[in-house]
Design a protein around this motif. Structure first.
Motif, mmCIF file in Angstrom:
data_model
loop_
_atom_site.group_PDB
_atom_site.id
_atom_site.type_symbol
_atom_site.label_atom_id
_atom_site.label_comp_id
_atom_site.label_asym_id
_atom_site.label_seq_id
_atom_site.Cartn_x
_atom_site.Cartn_y
_atom_site.Cartn_z
ATOM 1 N N LEU A 171 36.143 26.087 20.867
ATOM 2 C CA LEU A 171 35.770 27.471 21.178
ATOM 3 C C LEU A 171 36.989 28.215 21.699
ATOM 4 N N ASP A 172 37.269 28.017 22.979
ATOM 5 C CA ASP A 172 38.453 28.626 23.568
ATOM 6 C C ASP A 172 39.457 27.506 23.759
ATOM 7 N N TYR A 173 40.310 27.331 22.750
ATOM 8 C CA TYR A 173 41.158 26.138 22.747
ATOM 9 C C TYR A 173 42.230 26.189 23.815
ATOM 10 N N LEU A 174 42.460 27.352 24.414
ATOM 11 C CA LEU A 174 43.460 27.396 25.477
ATOM 12 C C LEU A 174 42.866 26.980 26.812
ATOM 13 N N CYS A 175 41.542 26.967 26.929
ATOM 14 C CA CYS A 175 40.881 26.450 28.135
ATOM 15 C C CYS A 175 39.990 25.284 27.747
ATOM 16 N N ALA A 176 40.473 24.440 26.834
ATOM 17 C CA ALA A 176 39.619 23.393 26.276
ATOM 18 C C ALA A 176 38.998 22.523 27.359
ATOM 19 N N LEU A 177 39.801 22.175 28.379
ATOM 20 C CA LEU A 177 39.284 21.239 29.378
ATOM 21 C C LEU A 177 38.239 21.889 30.267
ATOM 22 N N MET A 178 38.399 23.167 30.550
ATOM 23 C CA MET A 178 37.398 23.832 31.380
ATOM 24 C C MET A 178 36.086 23.961 30.617
ATOM 25 N N ASN A 179 36.173 24.184 29.298
ATOM 26 C CA ASN A 179 34.958 24.208 28.493
ATOM 27 C C ASN A 179 34.285 22.843 28.482
#
Lengths: 217, 382
Positions: free
Chosen positions: B82-90
């Motif tokens: 989805l939001d690959y720049l915040c992958a870990l938070m997702n």
């Protein structure tokens, strides 16, 4: 490479007059020049764009080492289309347009699982195109989700090799078979698989060979 | 049927007696400054943007529908994309939703490591934004600087998780692997390295008069409007609303640390820029407070590869990613697959704030505004 030419009356397809020795030496020079000055189009749809277009082009990895750093936003000025990311049905005609707008000779690299086969969205997705080759001809596939910048460089070098060996002036637009740039030379798929299983069994808390039913699957 | 032509007002009288006609121009989906395949239809009068119509769907992959066909453990892999720049938070948000459904308490070690990694990812995301922001304003050096320092965090992630961008690291019940032995040492080295660099960022970019002229009093949105449009994250905080879930509903280890929520005053592009720069300082502070005392314990509280069957019901969890509130809502009917999965993604709601920011400005301002919102298009279309 590039365009699959169905039209036999294409003026560019005509053989160039001259002795074979002359044409061959011209070929070498032209192909060498083309392979080392690829201008990529900045076209990224999703995650792969960060790794392939941005991280690869930035200071740490530096695409400029391979002569492909002149990223152009306009397809009219580019000759390498790097498909970085998923292609969905709505994007399909636009990708075709972008490809058609590029000037010959043009080359296509499909990076990432989505552009190769649909990737994680190959099942149960109602919009994803299962691979960019359904829309436009692809020259080199670089697998990964997303591929590392190094993997992209290997794909780029493969393309350069193809260009040097491939297209001739006598027979322009001759298309060669697509290449999967996954494996470095002298490494076989079985070796990688064995190594993976070895590492997984050494580190994993679960037994890979045990019955899946015992795990509750 | 109302067509685009019906939206044009002809013959707008000017001061000198001449008249002009509005026209439409198409921006995207293949455009270098829309950061992906976002398409905007601009209604222009000369160089001035009068109206703006976003058109979405060029990277709609049907993730929410696909989520109904895969098991709970596999949802984590979809949120990476989805939001690959915040992958870990997702990953964390969807894992936390499943943990909430299962009534699963995770231990302090997992919470602390998750918080540290989430803050590192926030810095990493803002570094990329800073680089691309500079490039959109016409400066190439920030791009090189931003990515030079981003690689340092990527290497820390790669050591622990084995991947650079889509990590799939946080799982329901804990983490995939334990942290790398060098994890603490590497992060300490990075903090020591990055704090002076952050000063350098400001010297290089913030003090530049061209940057200030292009950002100050451009793309203003007030807090009430931003809230009404559903904008969250730095876009809302730049308008002066201190809405940060890390403070308001502390999750993870955020209740144990001291930090401030940077807010803006005017709500223009400059404030959004400053908020993100200050957030990087705060993230460094949070990491510094946690890195020295990571508690001991197992990194996973569930059996690996076990099928997850949450009890029937509706579950919602939200978290503060680098771009705003990421929410996961799912309906379970007691099976191993969700009946319905919905992601409340920050970018989709942040996008609509350009309807208030852009009109009245020039096209060049629109590029700066788009970049200051920090959009990730696959997160909008899902």
């Amino acid at each position: 490479m590039g365009l699959i030419n169905d039209n036999p009356e294409n003026p560019f397809k005509e053989a160039i007059p001259g002795s074979p020795a002359f044409i061959t030496s011209i070929d070498k020079v032209v192909n060498w020049a083309r392979s080392n000055s690829l201008w990529p189009l900045t076209f990224g749809t999703s995650c792969c764009a960060i790794e392939v277009m941005m991280a690869a082009g930035a200071a740490h990895h530096d695409l400029a080492r391979f002569g492909a750093e002149v990223a152009r936003p306009s397809p009219r000025q580019a000759d390498l289309l790097v498909i970085a990311g998923t292609i969905v049905k709505r994007m399909e005609p636009l990708l075709k347009t972008l490809y058609d707008q590029m000037a010959e000779p043009k080359y296509v690299i499909a990076t990432g699982a989505c552009a190769i086969s649909g990737g994680p969205f190959i099942y149960d997705s109602y919009t994803t195109i299962r691979g960019a080759h359904e829309v436009i001809p692809v020259d080199v596939y670089v697998p990964g989700c997303p591929p590392r910048p190094e993997a992209f460089f290997y794909g780029l070098l493969t393309l350069q090799k193809m260009i040097i060996e491939g297209q001739t002036i006598a027979k322009p637009f001759e298309r060669r078979k697509p290449v999967l740039s996954v494996l470095p030379p002298r490494i076989k798929l079985e070796q990688i698989r064995d190594e993976l299983v070895k590492n997984l069994t050494a580190r994993s808390v679960t037994d890979l060979n045990q019955n899946p039913k015992e795990l509750g699957l | 049927m109302v067509t685009l032509n019906d939206r044009i007002s002809c013959h707008t009288p000017n001061q000198d007696g001449t008249t002009t006609q509005e026209y439409f121009i198409n921006m995207g989906p293949q455009h270098p400054s829309t950061h992906g395949v976002l398409r905007l239809i601009l209604k222009m009068d000369g160089e001035t943007v009068n109206d703006i119509i976003p058109v979405l769907g060029y990277i709609h992959r049907g993730i929410e529908k696909k989520a109904e066909a895969v098991g709970y453990r596999q949802q984590v892999h979809l949120t990476d994309r989805l939001d690959y720049l915040c992958a870990l938070m997702n990953n964390w948000a969807v894992s936390a939703a499943i943990e909430k459904a299962l009534n699963l308490e995770v231990n302090d070690r997992i919470q602390t490591v998750r918080t540290i990694i989430a803050e590192l990812q926030r810095i990493q995301s803002h570094q990329l934004w800073w680089g691309v922001f500079g490039m959109d304003l016409g400066a190439f050096t920030p791009f090189l600087y931003g990515f030079r320092d981003r690689e340092k965090i990527t290497e820390i992630f790669e050591k622990t998780m084995g991947a650079r961008l889509t990590m799939n690291y946080f799982q329901p019940g804990g983490m995939m692997y334990d942290i790398h032995p060098d994890f603490v040492k590497d992060i300490k080295e990075f903090i020591k390295y990055f704090r002076p660099i952050l000063k350098e960022y400001e010297d290089l970019f913030s003090g530049n008069i061209i940057v200030q002229e292009r950002l100050k009093n451009v793309g203003i949105i007030d807090a009430q409007t931003a809230l009404a449009y559903g904008a969250t994250g730095p876009v809302l905080r730049a308008s002066g609303m201190p809405l940060d879930l890390r403070k308001m509903q502390p999750y993870g280890a955020y209740s144990k640390v001291n930090f401030t929520v940077p807010v803006g005053t005017v709500g223009d592009s400059w404030d959004r820029y400053q908020v993100r720069i200050q957030e990087m300082y705060q993230s460094l502070l949070i990491i510094e407070q946690l890195i020295d005392n990571i508690p001991d314990g197992p990194h996973m509280t569930m059996k690996y590869a076990a099928k997850i069957k949450p009890p029937a019901g509706r579950y919602y969890t939200q978290m503060e990613t680098a771009r705003g509130i990421f929410g996961t809502f799912f309906v379970s009917d007691g099976n191993d697959r969700p009946y319905r999965m919905h992601f409340r993604t920050p970018n989709f709601n942040n996008l609509w704030s350009i309807l208030k920011m852009a009109p009245g400005g020039r096209v060049a301002d629109l590029v700066a505004i788009l970049s200051s919102i920090d959009l990730v298009v696959p997160d909008m279309d899902r």
